[in-house]
Design a protein around this motif. Structure first.
Motif, short mmCIF file in Angstrom:
data_model
loop_
_atom_site.label_atom_id
_atom_site.label_comp_id
_atom_site.label_asym_id
_atom_site.label_seq_id
_atom_site.Cartn_x
_atom_site.Cartn_y
_atom_site.Cartn_z
N VAL A 42 0.85 -1.20 0.00
CA VAL A 42 0.00 0.00 0.00
C VAL A 42 0.88 1.25 0.00
O VAL A 42 1.76 1.40 0.86
N ASP A 43 0.63 2.12 -0.95
CA ASP A 43 1.34 3.40 -0.98
C ASP A 43 0.89 4.27 0.19
O ASP A 43 -0.28 4.27 0.58
N GLY A 44 1.81 5.04 0.71
CA GLY A 44 1.49 5.95 1.80
C GLY A 44 1.74 5.39 3.17
O GLY A 44 1.50 6.06 4.18
N VAL A 101 1.91 5.98 16.03
CA VAL A 101 2.68 6.16 17.27
C VAL A 101 3.90 5.26 17.35
O VAL A 101 4.84 5.56 18.11
N VAL A 102 3.92 4.17 16.60
CA VAL A 102 5.06 3.25 16.69
C VAL A 102 6.26 3.84 15.95
O VAL A 102 6.13 4.24 14.79
N PRO A 103 7.42 3.90 16.59
CA PRO A 103 8.62 4.42 15.92
C PRO A 103 9.00 3.57 14.72
O PRO A 103 8.86 2.34 14.74
N GLY A 104 9.43 4.21 13.67
CA GLY A 104 9.87 3.50 12.48
C GLY A 104 8.77 3.17 11.50
O GLY A 104 9.00 2.53 10.47
N VAL A 105 7.52 3.58 11.79
CA VAL A 105 6.39 3.35 10.90
C VAL A 105 5.77 4.70 10.56
O VAL A 105 5.57 5.53 11.45
N ALA A 106 5.47 4.93 9.29
CA ALA A 106 4.90 6.20 8.85
C ALA A 106 3.66 5.94 8.02
O ALA A 106 3.60 4.99 7.25
N VAL A 107 2.65 6.80 8.17
CA VAL A 107 1.41 6.69 7.42
C VAL A 107 0.98 8.08 6.98
O VAL A 107 1.13 9.05 7.73
N SER A 108 0.44 8.17 5.76
CA SER A 108 0.15 9.48 5.20
C SER A 108 -1.32 9.88 5.23
O SER A 108 -1.64 11.06 5.29
N LEU A 114 -7.08 2.39 5.52
CA LEU A 114 -8.18 1.53 5.12
C LEU A 114 -7.70 0.40 4.21
O LEU A 114 -8.10 -0.76 4.37
N TRP A 115 -6.82 0.74 3.27
CA TRP A 115 -6.30 -0.29 2.37
C TRP A 115 -5.40 -1.28 3.10
O TRP A 115 -5.37 -2.47 2.78
N VAL A 116 -4.68 -0.81 4.11
CA VAL A 116 -3.89 -1.73 4.93
C VAL A 116 -4.80 -2.72 5.64
O VAL A 116 -4.51 -3.91 5.73
N LEU A 117 -5.94 -2.22 6.15
CA LEU A 117 -6.91 -3.10 6.79
C LEU A 117 -7.38 -4.18 5.82
O LEU A 117 -7.44 -5.37 6.16
N VAL A 118 -7.72 -3.77 4.60
CA VAL A 118 -8.23 -4.71 3.62
C VAL A 118 -7.17 -5.75 3.25
O VAL A 118 -7.43 -6.96 3.24
#
Length: 720
Positions: A42-44, A101-108, A114-118
């Motif tokens: 998933v992009d972003g 909130v987790v270090p080393g993980v980024a979300v845009s 939502l796509w990560v959930l799917v």
């Protein structure tokens, strides 16, 4: 409660903490893997290290734990619809918050979340399939673990981790699971094929016995559930019928009509009275709590909101259910094409809305109902009744003994195994009864044999091909979806109806009647065609309804049921012409001189006189021994048809449905009337409630099963 011997229970109790730890570890690993794939594609969204994904998984679990009680409290106020909306929002918020909130993980963006959930749900569902795990165990896994923790602490009721009740501290309870449409013969085949190992284990370990019971005509879900839940099967003559008082069709899978019918039949003392719970049934059984119950769809909606939180709000649960629903669509398309390619006969078309209906019913709604039942057991509701329609839905379109139909029983058996696990740690000592409401019979449809519909046949024999008529199409499987849509989308005074009955010929028939009013005015006045006050508009000249291989015909122009003599004067070719059709076995009609008659192609039998009064060939000869009693009962029910038609029965028990179903039920003939009752071995069936059926004594009629269940509840101390 279905249980193993004492040594097996002891082993379960000893290993319960380790089992919980194993389940948690597996859940964490599979979720982390799913998140990893989601983040990768998933992009972003991005993650620097695998440890970030593991921490994200733990954060998701913590967020779910923290939000659970607030969401349940909110659902109490907002109801099931609120639980759905807030639950979906909570899923996205929990995953988004964990990724943020987790270090080393980024979300845009939330769309990326939502796509990560799917994607995560797809990966987890595929992993469970590859591992061979239960395809819906995840629905109740967290609920079972929490119940086990309460049980290990004793929960103030003296329970142990395995759910045992050595001091009798737990009050008794009963879980009734209806496997819709599963005949006694089909269950035997499923046992031999190894498709129902849970039920097979119960019988082989001696905790349960399985016996047949006779589903009387009409052998339909509404009539059987009216009997099973209320002891009032006599209130329903078919799946749908013409009500002369209302001047319209009553269709039991419409929530407003189901509510009307229940008002007529209930006495307030149904099977679930006194605090019980009904899930996905047509009628409520006078339950205190109801979920997805047809008769309460308008007034009570989907049911209490907190029961839905475990399904709607938990991360990945709903998403996985939707994912597997899509997979079910693909499976149905493949199986339908396989029947066409191999020219399997008889068969009916399996396209259109049915493809989606099967997927929603057999996956999404099954997972939802499993979650609702498990929640009711953990709450300790005294009696819980659930209807699982998976098999019945597929068997109507594929055939009752076709491979895809039998494989549906495998999923239903998995549900029983899951509910068994919940019952072990519930606050009540639940016994489990599994039963069916009827069976099904295979056969080509009436239209396939005759080349035209029953309505067209009736019109031709009336010598009035343009007579205004109503023919109601089959729409039984749409019931649960109608309840769901009406509860969530319906507005005051307006029902949401989908499926074939949403487009029946009622409006078109009335329009034709109005167009023909001038030309037919003398006949209209003669027979009093005006509709009852308040119904608005004309009634049709003829109404034809198919309920499996039971066909019902009404002539609403008559204010009351016409006799054979009346019909002979008006349409002399009608009754003998219908009886002579190859797909028709007999026609039941009322005679002034002889009462009810069964008219066949080459003979007539009087049904209400002493002895066997037959002229010519006995039309009842191809049918089971209960045919005479069943047809007399069905022909004397309120609102029953002016004519009752039963299809011909082949030497292999094949029948011809008057609707578009290759597997059908509703009349008599073949295995459709032999339902089953799987009950605790210590609960004996009262022989005084049984009657002989072709040399075998069994409970006859859903009312008899209802009274037997009530007797068991009283004997077990569940019901005063």
């Amino acid at each position: 409660m279905p249980g193993a011997p004492d040594d097996a229970r002891a082993r379960r109790r000893a290993w319960a903490p380790l089992v919980d730890l194993r389940d948690v570890a597996v859940a964490v690993v599979t979720t982390a893997v799913g998140l990893g794939v989601g983040v990768a594609v998933v992009d972003g969204v991005s993650a620097v290290t695998p440890w970030g994904l593991l921490l994200t998984t733990l954060a998701v679990g913590l967020g779910d734990l923290l939000l659970r009680e607030p969401l349940r409290a909110l659902a109490r106020l907002a109801g099931a619809g609120g639980a759905l909306v807030t639950g979906l929002a909570a899923q996205v918020a929990v995953v988004w918050g964990a990724l943020a909130v987790v270090p080393g993980v980024a979300v845009s963006s939330p769309w990326s979340v939502l796509w990560v959930l799917v994607v995560t749900a797809v990966v987890m569902a595929a992993g469970r399939w590859a591992w061979g795990a239960s395809d819906n165990a995840y629905v109740v896994a967290d609920l079972v673990r929490r119940a086990r923790r309460h049980a290990r602490r004793g929960d103030g009721q003296g329970r142990t981790a395995g759910g045992e009740d050595p001091a009798g501290a737990r009050p008794p309870g009963l879980l009734v699971v209806q496997l819709d449409g599963v005949g006694a013969d089909v269950l035997d085949q499923a046992v031999d094929a190894g498709l129902v190992p849970t039920m097979q284990r119960w019988v082989e370990e001696g905790t349960h016995r399985v016996v047949p019971w006779w589903a009387s005509v009409p052998a339909t879900t509404p009539a059987s559930q009216a009997g099973l839940l209320h002891g009032a099967a006599d209130a329903i003559p078919a799946f749908r019928w013409w009500d002369r008082g209302l001047g319209r069709l009553v269709v039991t899978n419409r929530p407003d009509d189901a509510a009307l019918v229940e008002e007529r039949l209930t006495d307030g003392a149904g099977l679930l009275s006194g605090g019980g719970t009904a899930v996905a049934t047509m009628f409520s059984g006078d339950a205190a709590s109801s979920y997805l119950v047809m008769s309460r769809g308008r007034r009570h909606g989907l049911g209490p909101g907190p029961g839905y939180v475990a399904f709607f709000a938990r991360p990945f649960v709903l998403a996985r259910a939707v994912t597997v629903t899509v997979a079910e669509v693909v499976k149905e398309l493949y199986q339908a094409r396989r029947q066409r390619v191999h020219d399997v006969r008889p068969r009916v078309p399996r396209g259109g809305w049915y493809v989606l209906l099967r997927a929603v019913t057999n996956v999404l709604l099954r997972d939802l109902t499993t979650s609702l039942v498990a929640d009711a057991l953990v709450r300790g509701d005294p009696v819980v009744y659930v209807d699982l329609v998976d098999y019945d839905e597929i068997a109507h379109h594929a055939g009752p003994t076709r491979p895809e139909s039998l494989r549906a029983l495998e999923g239903l058996d998995q549900v029983l195994r899951l509910l068994e696990q919940v019952a072990l740690v519930a606050p009540r000592a639940y016994e489990v009864v599994v039963l069916s409401d009827h069976g099904q019979a295979l056969g080509a449809t009436f239209a396939q044999v005759e080349g035209r519909s029953l309505l067209e046949t009736v019109r031709a024999l009336m010598a009035e091909p343009d007579v205004a008529g109503v023919q109601s199409a089959g729409g039984e499987p749409w019931g649960p979806l109608n309840a769901l849509l009406t509860s969530t989308l319906g507005r005051a005074g307006e029902a949401v109806v989908v499926g074939p009955d949403a487009g029946d010929d009622r409006a078109r028939g009335r329009a034709r009647a109005r167009r023909r009013e001038d030309a037919s005015a003398p006949r209209v006045r003669e027979h009093g065609r005006a509709a009852p006050a308040g119904t608005g508009g004309e009634v049709p000249d003829v109404v034809v309804v198919g309920s499996g291989n039971l066909g019902l015909v009404w002539f609403p122009a008559w204010p009351e049921r016409p006799t054979l003599e009346d019909l002979g004067e008006r349409w002399p070719a009608l009754v003998p012409g219908l009886a002579a059709r190859p797909a028709v076995g007999l026609v039941v009609v009322r005679s002034r001189a002889h009462g009810l008659l069964a008219v066949g192609a080459r003979g007539v039998r009087a049904l209400e006189v002493d002895g066997d009064v037959v002229e010519g060939d006995d039309p009842l000869a191809p049918y089971p021994g209960r045919a005479r009693a069943d047809l007399v009962r069905a022909a004397r029910l309120p609102h029953t048809g002016d004519l009752l038609l039963v299809s011909a029965v082949g030497r292999r028990g094949h029948v011809h449905a008057f609707e578009g179903q290759v597997g059908s039920h509703g009349g008599i003939g073949g295995p459709q009337n032999r339902a089953f009752l799987l009950h605790p071995a210590g609960w004996a069936v009262d022989d005084a409630r049984c009657a002989p059926v072709d040399g075998e004594r069994m409970l006859v009629g859903a009312d008899a099963v209802h009274h037997q269940l009530v007797d068991w509840l009283r004997a077990a101390g569940v019901r005063p």
